[in-house]
Design a protein around this motif. Sequence first.
Motif, short mmCIF file in Angstrom:
data_model
loop_
_atom_site.label_atom_id
_atom_site.label_comp_id
_atom_site.label_asym_id
_atom_site.label_seq_id
_atom_site.Cartn_x
_atom_site.Cartn_y
_atom_site.Cartn_z
N GLY A 184 0.79 -1.22 0.00
CA GLY A 184 0.00 0.00 0.00
C GLY A 184 0.82 1.27 0.00
O GLY A 184 0.27 2.37 0.08
N ALA A 185 2.15 1.16 -0.10
CA ALA A 185 3.01 2.34 -0.03
C ALA A 185 2.89 3.17 -1.30
O ALA A 185 2.53 2.68 -2.37
CB ALA A 185 4.46 1.92 0.17
N SER A 186 3.18 4.46 -1.15
CA SER A 186 3.22 5.36 -2.30
C SER A 186 4.67 5.63 -2.67
O SER A 186 5.56 5.54 -1.83
CB SER A 186 2.52 6.68 -1.97
N ILE A 187 4.90 5.95 -3.93
CA ILE A 187 6.24 6.21 -4.44
C ILE A 187 6.25 7.55 -5.15
O ILE A 187 5.29 7.91 -5.85
CB ILE A 187 6.67 5.09 -5.42
N ASP A 188 7.30 8.31 -4.94
CA ASP A 188 7.48 9.58 -5.64
C ASP A 188 7.68 9.27 -7.12
O ASP A 188 8.62 8.56 -7.49
CB ASP A 188 8.70 10.31 -5.06
N ILE A 189 6.83 9.82 -7.95
CA ILE A 189 6.95 9.54 -9.38
C ILE A 189 8.25 10.09 -9.95
O ILE A 189 8.73 9.66 -11.00
CB ILE A 189 5.72 10.07 -10.16
N GLY A 190 8.85 11.04 -9.22
CA GLY A 190 10.16 11.54 -9.63
C GLY A 190 11.22 10.45 -9.57
O GLY A 190 12.17 10.45 -10.36
N ASP A 191 11.05 9.50 -8.64
CA ASP A 191 11.98 8.36 -8.57
C ASP A 191 11.83 7.47 -9.80
O ASP A 191 12.80 6.91 -10.31
CB ASP A 191 11.72 7.55 -7.29
N VAL B 40 6.24 9.84 -22.07
CA VAL B 40 5.42 9.42 -20.95
C VAL B 40 4.60 10.61 -20.46
O VAL B 40 5.16 11.65 -20.11
CB VAL B 40 6.30 8.89 -19.78
N ILE B 41 3.28 10.46 -20.46
CA ILE B 41 2.39 11.53 -20.01
C ILE B 41 1.52 11.00 -18.88
O ILE B 41 0.88 9.95 -19.02
CB ILE B 41 1.50 12.05 -21.16
N VAL B 42 1.50 11.71 -17.78
CA VAL B 42 0.64 11.38 -16.65
C VAL B 42 -0.23 12.59 -16.38
O VAL B 42 0.29 13.68 -16.11
CB VAL B 42 1.46 11.02 -15.38
N ASP B 43 -1.54 12.42 -16.49
CA ASP B 43 -2.44 13.53 -16.19
C ASP B 43 -3.69 13.02 -15.49
O ASP B 43 -3.77 11.85 -15.13
CB ASP B 43 -2.78 14.33 -17.47
N GLY B 44 -4.65 13.90 -15.31
CA GLY B 44 -5.82 13.55 -14.53
C GLY B 44 -5.53 13.66 -13.05
O GLY B 44 -4.44 14.03 -12.63
N ASP B 45 -6.50 13.32 -12.23
CA ASP B 45 -6.34 13.34 -10.78
C ASP B 45 -5.54 12.11 -10.36
O ASP B 45 -5.98 10.97 -10.56
CB ASP B 45 -7.73 13.32 -10.12
N TRP C 276 9.70 12.80 -20.56
CA TRP C 276 8.87 12.53 -19.37
C TRP C 276 8.03 13.76 -19.03
O TRP C 276 8.57 14.80 -18.71
CB TRP C 276 9.78 12.16 -18.20
N ARG C 277 6.73 13.61 -19.12
CA ARG C 277 5.81 14.71 -18.84
C ARG C 277 4.84 14.30 -17.75
O ARG C 277 3.73 13.84 -18.02
CB ARG C 277 5.03 15.10 -20.10
N ALA C 278 5.29 14.44 -16.53
CA ALA C 278 4.47 14.03 -15.39
C ALA C 278 4.75 14.93 -14.21
O ALA C 278 5.90 15.30 -13.96
CB ALA C 278 4.76 12.58 -15.02
N PRO C 279 3.73 15.30 -13.44
CA PRO C 279 3.95 16.10 -12.25
C PRO C 279 4.65 15.27 -11.18
O PRO C 279 4.48 14.04 -11.14
CB PRO C 279 2.53 16.48 -11.80
N ARG C 280 5.42 15.94 -10.37
CA ARG C 280 6.12 15.19 -9.31
C ARG C 280 5.18 15.05 -8.11
O ARG C 280 5.03 15.96 -7.30
CB ARG C 280 7.41 15.90 -8.91
N VAL C 281 4.54 13.90 -8.04
CA VAL C 281 3.57 13.61 -6.98
C VAL C 281 3.83 12.21 -6.44
O VAL C 281 4.55 11.41 -7.05
CB VAL C 281 2.12 13.70 -7.51
N LEU D 12 6.26 2.21 -15.47
CA LEU D 12 7.59 1.71 -15.85
C LEU D 12 7.52 0.50 -16.76
O LEU D 12 8.31 0.36 -17.70
CB LEU D 12 8.39 1.39 -14.59
N ASN D 13 6.57 -0.38 -16.51
CA ASN D 13 6.43 -1.54 -17.38
C ASN D 13 5.95 -1.15 -18.77
O ASN D 13 6.35 -1.76 -19.76
CB ASN D 13 5.50 -2.57 -16.73
N LEU D 14 5.11 -0.13 -18.84
CA LEU D 14 4.70 0.37 -20.15
C LEU D 14 5.89 0.95 -20.90
O LEU D 14 5.97 0.85 -22.13
CB LEU D 14 3.59 1.41 -19.99
N CYS D 15 6.83 1.54 -20.17
CA CYS D 15 8.05 2.05 -20.80
C CYS D 15 8.85 0.92 -21.44
O CYS D 15 9.41 1.07 -22.53
CB CYS D 15 8.91 2.79 -19.78
N LEU D 16 8.92 -0.24 -20.77
CA LEU D 16 9.65 -1.38 -21.32
C LEU D 16 8.98 -1.89 -22.60
O LEU D 16 9.66 -2.22 -23.57
CB LEU D 16 9.72 -2.51 -20.29
N ILE D 17 7.65 -1.94 -22.59
CA ILE D 17 6.94 -2.38 -23.79
C ILE D 17 7.18 -1.40 -24.93
O ILE D 17 7.39 -1.79 -26.08
CB ILE D 17 5.45 -2.53 -23.48
#
Length: 225
Positions: A78-85, A137-142, A103-108, A119-124
């Motif tokens: 259940g842990a969260s990870i900094d997407i910057g990592d 890589v784009i991360v958006d939405g809530d 890489w186009r993603a907010p650091r959250v 990350l697995n999508l990046c490998l594919i």
Amino acid sequence: MTVYALDALDLAALLCSRVCHDVISPVGAIVNGLEVLEDEKDAEMRGFALDLIKKSAHTASARLQFCRLAFGAAGSAGASIDIGDAEKVARGLFAGEKTQIDWRAPRVLMPKNQVKLILNLCLIAAAAIPRGGVITVIVDGDAERSPRFSVTAKGANAKLASHAPALLAGTPEGAVDAHGIQAFYTGLVARAVEMRLTVATDSDFVAIEAIAEFAEARDLAAAAV
């Protein structure tokens, strides 16, 4: 639609094989470099061996750090990870390669399984452009309620493996082997975080989008009003 069930022990074994495949090449190069240092007296050859060892060690480290987040149990349940990592290990994985990453993603902070999915999508995506190109890589939405991920590979003759869509959907034709386990695992992670994967392809790009199923249902309901 019946989703293919893979025995837990087989899943663990196949994933271990996948990770070993990624690191055995640079580790083998390090061993070769050390053997040259042991036997070689020529200064130029020793310099070449040291350079090989250094580059291979960086490559092995980058691949292990990436695999730790993409496949491992980074953090507790259940842990969260900094997407910057995630961005850091992705850039490390492709550093010095023919493939670049945009890489186009907010650091959250995001749930770790969502980060694994990205990350697995990046490998594919990388596998779709073996000659090199750009992975976007784009991360958006809530990030908490309705995240959307888009990973696009653009390059010459970009092509997704023919069996990949079925593996992502969890409906492979036949048994899952070491070649297909990464795409199958990606589908498992997507379903675990209740996100639906869609694939689009053209002559020079492959795009995979992950949409939260409840957000998709909400959008459809809004469009029907």
